[in-house]
Design a protein around this motif. Structure first.
Motif, mmCIF file in Angstrom:
data_model
loop_
_atom_site.group_PDB
_atom_site.id
_atom_site.type_symbol
_atom_site.label_atom_id
_atom_site.label_comp_id
_atom_site.label_asym_id
_atom_site.label_seq_id
_atom_site.Cartn_x
_atom_site.Cartn_y
_atom_site.Cartn_z
ATOM 1 N N CYS A 61 0.904 -1.285 0.121
ATOM 2 C CA CYS A 61 0.075 -0.108 0.129
ATOM 3 C C CYS A 61 0.784 1.287 -0.014
ATOM 4 C CB CYS A 61 -0.970 -0.138 1.293
ATOM 5 S SG CYS A 61 -2.057 -1.498 1.465
ATOM 6 N N PRO A 66 -2.564 0.327 -7.052
ATOM 7 C CA PRO A 66 -3.677 -0.827 -7.654
ATOM 8 C C PRO A 66 -4.541 -0.228 -8.836
ATOM 9 C CG PRO A 66 -4.553 -0.004 -5.596
ATOM 10 C CD PRO A 66 -3.183 0.961 -5.793
ATOM 11 N N LEU A 103 -5.483 3.732 -8.562
ATOM 12 C CA LEU A 103 -5.512 4.782 -7.581
ATOM 13 C C LEU A 103 -4.072 5.534 -7.462
ATOM 14 C CD1 LEU A 103 -7.110 2.932 -4.580
ATOM 15 C CD2 LEU A 103 -8.106 4.391 -6.131
ATOM 16 N N CYS A 108 -0.583 4.974 -0.753
ATOM 17 C CA CYS A 108 -1.968 5.187 -0.972
ATOM 18 C C CYS A 108 -2.855 5.964 0.141
ATOM 19 C CB CYS A 108 -2.859 3.783 -0.787
ATOM 20 S SG CYS A 108 -4.540 4.015 -1.185
ATOM 21 N N PHE A 110 -5.590 6.062 1.015
ATOM 22 C CA PHE A 110 -6.511 5.121 2.116
ATOM 23 C C PHE A 110 -5.880 4.390 3.097
ATOM 24 C CE2 PHE A 110 -8.577 6.173 -1.972
ATOM 25 C CZ PHE A 110 -9.521 7.141 -1.586
ATOM 26 N N LEU A 111 -4.508 4.612 3.203
ATOM 27 C CA LEU A 111 -3.923 3.895 4.175
ATOM 28 C C LEU A 111 -3.592 4.731 5.323
ATOM 29 C CD1 LEU A 111 -2.111 1.239 4.751
ATOM 30 C CD2 LEU A 111 -0.259 2.496 3.947
ATOM 31 N N CYS A 116 -6.044 -0.187 6.000
ATOM 32 C CA CYS A 116 -6.844 0.267 4.586
ATOM 33 C C CYS A 116 -8.140 0.747 5.348
ATOM 34 C CB CYS A 116 -7.007 -0.766 3.709
ATOM 35 S SG CYS A 116 -8.049 -0.333 2.325
ATOM 36 N N ILE A 118 -10.748 1.660 3.656
ATOM 37 C CA ILE A 118 -11.958 1.441 2.909
ATOM 38 C C ILE A 118 -11.817 -0.121 2.634
ATOM 39 C CG2 ILE A 118 -12.117 3.409 1.582
ATOM 40 C CD1 ILE A 118 -10.459 2.331 -0.768
ATOM 41 N N ARG A 122 -12.365 -2.494 -0.659
ATOM 42 C CA ARG A 122 -11.132 -2.279 -1.600
ATOM 43 C C ARG A 122 -10.923 -2.668 -2.724
ATOM 44 N NH1 ARG A 122 -10.643 -6.393 1.603
ATOM 45 N NH2 ARG A 122 -9.050 -7.980 1.424
ATOM 46 N N PRO A 123 -9.997 -2.236 -3.842
ATOM 47 C CA PRO A 123 -10.274 -2.769 -5.070
ATOM 48 C C PRO A 123 -9.783 -4.412 -5.223
ATOM 49 C CG PRO A 123 -8.992 -0.772 -5.207
ATOM 50 C CD PRO A 123 -9.346 -1.058 -3.611
ATOM 51 N N CYS A 126 -6.208 -5.163 -4.773
ATOM 52 C CA CYS A 126 -5.592 -5.005 -3.618
ATOM 53 C C CYS A 126 -6.089 -6.488 -2.809
ATOM 54 C CB CYS A 126 -6.153 -4.045 -2.642
ATOM 55 S SG CYS A 126 -6.012 -2.477 -3.439
HETATM 56 S S1 SF4 Z 1 -5.516 -2.054 0.173
HETATM 57 FE FE1 SF4 Z 1 -6.434 -0.060 0.900
HETATM 58 S S2 SF4 Z 1 -4.752 1.017 1.398
HETATM 59 FE FE2 SF4 Z 1 -3.907 -0.458 0.413
HETATM 60 S S3 SF4 Z 1 -3.636 0.139 -1.756
HETATM 61 FE FE3 SF4 Z 1 -5.519 -0.762 -1.497
HETATM 62 S S4 SF4 Z 1 -7.077 0.888 -1.136
HETATM 63 FE FE4 SF4 Z 1 -4.954 1.546 -0.616
#
Ligand code: SF4
Ligand code: SF4
Length: 170
Positions: A61, A66, A103, A108, A110-111, A116, A118, A122-123, A126
């Motif tokens: 992350c 991703p 992203l 990231c 969102f980290l 994470c 989300i 998450r995608p 990921c």
């Molecule tokens: S798992 Fe979450 S924090 Fe890690 S890269 Fe994917 S969206 Fe970002």
């Protein structure tokens, strides 16, 4: 099983140092039975993954972007009260000459505190990282080598595989 290497800085250095060896091992692998190698890799993946806590690592992350689909973008955008287009203008970029979206920020966005934020939406990219659980390992070795210096799971799977196939001796 050999003792695992979990030091991220050391793994990053070995990623550069072992680049030539890894490409040579890739060629060596081509002469092996694909299904047999898949069975070994999946066993190693299970053994190694059970010994690594991704929540204390988060190195993927911090270093990788991703890919993200339109439906994933819509879901994540809703958590920020943004329209898809607004979200994309801030958080997403396209690969050059392609429709693939990523992203865009590393680490990231969102980290948060190494977790994470989300996680449930998450995608897929990921969720399936580091992909060592997937079949056709030998066909994906360029991707594996790219991740070798980033992810301790990939690093240790690839290193132990070298010994199990007698490419390297203890
Ligand atoms: S798992 Fe979450 S924090 Fe890690 S890269 Fe994917 S969206 Fe970002
Ligand atoms: S998948 Fe690999 S790089 Fe990502 S958190 Fe887990 S061990 Fe670390």
């Amino acid at each position: 099983m050999r003792e695992l290497e979990l030091n991220i800085e050391k793994i990053a250095k070995l990623g550069k140092k072992n680049e030539k060896e890894n490409l040579e091992f890739r060629t060596f692998l081509k002469g092996h039975d694909f299904d047999k190698v898949d069975r070994i890799v999946q066993r190693l993946n299970n053994e190694i993954t059970s010994q690594i806590d991704c929540q204390t690592c988060g190195n993927c992350c911090k270093n990788l972007r991703p890919c993200v689909t339109d439906s994933e973008i819509i879901n994540i955008a809703q958590t920020r009260y943004l329209k898809q287009s607004e979200f994309e203008s801030i958080f997403v970029e396209n690969e050059t000459n392609s429709d693939v979206k990523f992203l865009k920020n590393t680490p990231c966005t969102f980290l948060i505190e190494n977790s994470c934020s989300i996680y449930n939406i998450r995608p897929e990219d990921c969720k399936s990282y580091p992909h060592t659980q997937k079949p056709n390992f030998i066909s994906r070795t360029f991707e594996v080598i790219d991740n070798y210096g980033i992810c301790p799971i990939v690093f240790n799977v690839f290193e132990i595989l070298k010994y199990e196939l007698n490419y390297k001796q203890l």
